[in-house]
Design an enzyme around this catalytic site. Structure first.
Site, PDB file in Angstrom:
ATOM      1  N   ALA A   8      -6.811   7.505   7.933  1.00  9.46           N
ATOM      2  CA  ALA A   8      -6.994   8.941   7.723  1.00  9.46           C
ATOM      3  C   ALA A   8      -5.657   9.674   7.615  1.00  9.46           C
ATOM      4  O   ALA A   8      -5.474  10.761   8.147  1.00  9.46           O
ATOM      5  CB  ALA A   8      -7.853   9.515   8.846  1.00  9.46           C
ATOM      6  N   GLY A  12      -5.683   9.137   2.450  1.00 14.66           N
ATOM      7  CA  GLY A  12      -7.078   8.966   2.855  1.00 14.66           C
ATOM      8  C   GLY A  12      -7.805  10.312   2.861  1.00 14.66           C
ATOM      9  O   GLY A  12      -8.936  10.430   2.381  1.00 14.66           O
ATOM     10  N   ASN A 103       0.456   0.606  -0.744  1.00 20.27           N
ATOM     11  CA  ASN A 103       1.687   0.009  -1.274  1.00 20.27           C
ATOM     12  C   ASN A 103       1.701  -1.479  -0.958  1.00 20.27           C
ATOM     13  O   ASN A 103       0.979  -1.944  -0.074  1.00 20.27           O
ATOM     14  CB  ASN A 103       2.905   0.615  -0.556  1.00 20.27           C
ATOM     15  CG  ASN A 103       3.420   1.850  -1.255  1.00 20.27           C
ATOM     16  OD1 ASN A 103       3.117   2.108  -2.424  1.00 20.27           O
ATOM     17  ND2 ASN A 103       4.218   2.626  -0.540  1.00 20.27           N
ATOM     18  N   LYS A 181       4.239  -1.707  -9.497  1.00 20.57           N
ATOM     19  CA  LYS A 181       4.462  -0.778  -8.373  1.00 20.57           C
ATOM     20  C   LYS A 181       5.390  -1.442  -7.343  1.00 20.57           C
ATOM     21  O   LYS A 181       6.317  -0.814  -6.825  1.00 20.57           O
ATOM     22  CB  LYS A 181       3.102  -0.428  -7.746  1.00 20.57           C
ATOM     23  CG  LYS A 181       3.143   0.496  -6.551  1.00 20.57           C
ATOM     24  CD  LYS A 181       3.308   1.938  -6.970  1.00 20.57           C
ATOM     25  CE  LYS A 181       2.957   2.932  -5.868  1.00 20.57           C
ATOM     26  NZ  LYS A 181       4.031   3.297  -5.005  1.00 20.57           N
ATOM     27  N   GLU A 264       7.052  -0.688   5.548  1.00 22.63           N
ATOM     28  CA  GLU A 264       6.298  -1.675   4.775  1.00 22.63           C
ATOM     29  C   GLU A 264       7.238  -2.690   4.101  1.00 22.63           C
ATOM     30  O   GLU A 264       6.881  -3.295   3.101  1.00 22.63           O
ATOM     31  CB  GLU A 264       5.428  -0.960   3.731  1.00 22.63           C
ATOM     32  CG  GLU A 264       4.316  -0.141   4.384  1.00 22.63           C
ATOM     33  CD  GLU A 264       3.454   0.631   3.406  1.00 22.63           C
ATOM     34  OE1 GLU A 264       2.220   0.547   3.485  1.00 22.63           O
ATOM     35  OE2 GLU A 264       4.024   1.351   2.560  1.00 22.63           O
TER      36      GLU A 264
HETATM   37  O1  KPL Z   1       6.226   4.996  -4.147  1.00 26.39           O
HETATM   38  C1  KPL Z   1       7.294   5.395  -3.777  1.00 26.39           C
HETATM   39  C2  KPL Z   1       7.539   5.370  -2.317  1.00 26.39           C
HETATM   40  O2  KPL Z   1       8.342   6.141  -1.813  1.00 26.39           O
HETATM   41  O3  KPL Z   1       6.884   4.557  -1.646  1.00 26.39           O
HETATM   42  C3  KPL Z   1       8.324   5.861  -4.761  1.00 26.39           C
HETATM   43  C4  KPL Z   1       7.852   5.561  -6.156  1.00 26.39           C
HETATM   44  C5  KPL Z   1       9.615   5.192  -4.496  1.00 26.39           C
HETATM   45  C6  KPL Z   1       8.492   7.362  -4.734  1.00 26.39           C
HETATM   46  O4  KPL Z   1       9.100   7.837  -3.599  1.00 26.39           O
END
Ligand code: KPL
Length: 305
Positions: A8, A12, A103, A181, A264
């Site tokens: 959340a 989210g 991510n 990504k 991460e």
């Molecule tokens: O996705 C991003 C992140 O910060 O995790 C970027 C693309 C680098 C943009 O800040």
């Protein structure tokens, strides 16, 4: 159809509002009673977007609620995915649809292994939002979202996603999208975190720019070995364009470091280095960045600050 949202945070909560705008019933799953109590102060999300304020009122409950789940969106941090899913695994129905909107890489395969009977999708988004606790949410941009199935029999879009008011593209091949990504995150996140600078400031200094380009060369070698075509132009051009377009932003990794949260790095650079070692490819700069971020966070833990 009822979508549950696990995680959340800002994204989210933004999705909870998007589901509500698309008339899709939604429940936000909160960690514990304290989080639920804080939510119950307002019982809604105050969404600030393009100078307007709207109230969204998804349902909310703690993860311990016993209701069965058939539709689940996961927006936790990548490293929390398995722990969060294990906590609600008994509630997931065998044909459950799950979307991972996060991510990093590695967790997708781990979820496939944990939940072989579920239908799984992965999504990436350029939507930007931030939270002002307890219930205010600032949406900077709804961005662009790409989604595609990770399990073979699944359709391109999960149930109800065609109703969401956002720029959404269904992709039959989501793996290259996740790699693109990942590649951009490898280029920008650890460097900006270590240099303690905004994304755009990576471009205004020859040394930083050189490092960014070197990271990109290594990433391209690993992606090629994995059979992935990243972009038509060299990765560094794309990464520089993203750093420029998000110039005033602090990368998510720098924000995590500043807020003393776990980063991460393992799901971004860690995943890349792991894949590189499988292919016997040397990635000295990415490996050094991985160790430097680990050291930075370990030192912080030892200092206990
Ligand atoms: O996705 C991003 C992140 O910060 O995790 C970027 C693309 C680098 C943009 O800040």
């Amino acid at each position: 159809m009822h979508w549950y949202i696990l995680g959340a945070g800002a994204i989210g909560r933004l999705w909870a509002c998007l589901f509500e705008h698309g008339s899709v019933p939604t429940t936000l799953m909160l960690r514990d009673k304290a989080a639920l109590k804080s939510w119950q102060h307002g019982n809604s999300i105050e969404l600030h977007e393009s100078g307007q304020v709207q109230r969204c009122s998804p349902k909310a409950e703690t993860i311990n609620n016993p209701n069965p789940i058939r539709h689940l969106l996961v927006t936790t941090k990548a490293y929390d995915t398995l722990t969060a899913l294990r906590a609600i695994q008994h509630r997931l129905q065998p044909d459950c649809q799950i979307v991972l909107l996060q991510n990093g890489m590695g967790q997708q395969q781990a979820v496939l292994d944990l939940l072989p009977d579920c239908q799984l999708w992965a999504a990436t988004t350029t939507a930007g939002a931030w939270r002002e606790p307890p219930n205010r949410l600032h949406s900077i941009s709804r961005g662009e979202t790409l989604i595609g199935p990770l399990t073979p029999a699944s359709s391109v879009l999960p149930d109800g996603w065609d109703r969401l008011p956002l720029t959404l593209t269904g992709c039959n091949e989501i793996l290259p999208v996740l790699w693109r990504k990942l590649a951009i995150n490898c280029a920008i996140n650890p460097l900006s975190a270590l240099e303690n600078c905004r994304n755009g400031e990576l471009l205004h200094n020859q040394h930083r720019l050189q490092l960014l380009r070197q990271v990109c060369t290594e990433v391209e070698q690993v992606a090629a070995a994995a059979g992935i075509t990243l972009f038509t132009e060299p990765l560094h051009q794309q990464a520089e364009a993203v750093a420029h377009a998000t110039g005033d932003n602090l990368s998510s990794m720098l924000q995590d470091i500043r807020h003393k949260r776990q980063t991460e790095i393992e799901q971004i650079t860690g995943y890349l280095c792991h894949r590189a070692s499988e292919y016997g490819i040397a990635t000295p700069l990415n490996t050094a960045l991985l160790h430097q971020i680990r050291t930075l966070t370990m030192e912080r833990e030892h200092r206990n600050d």
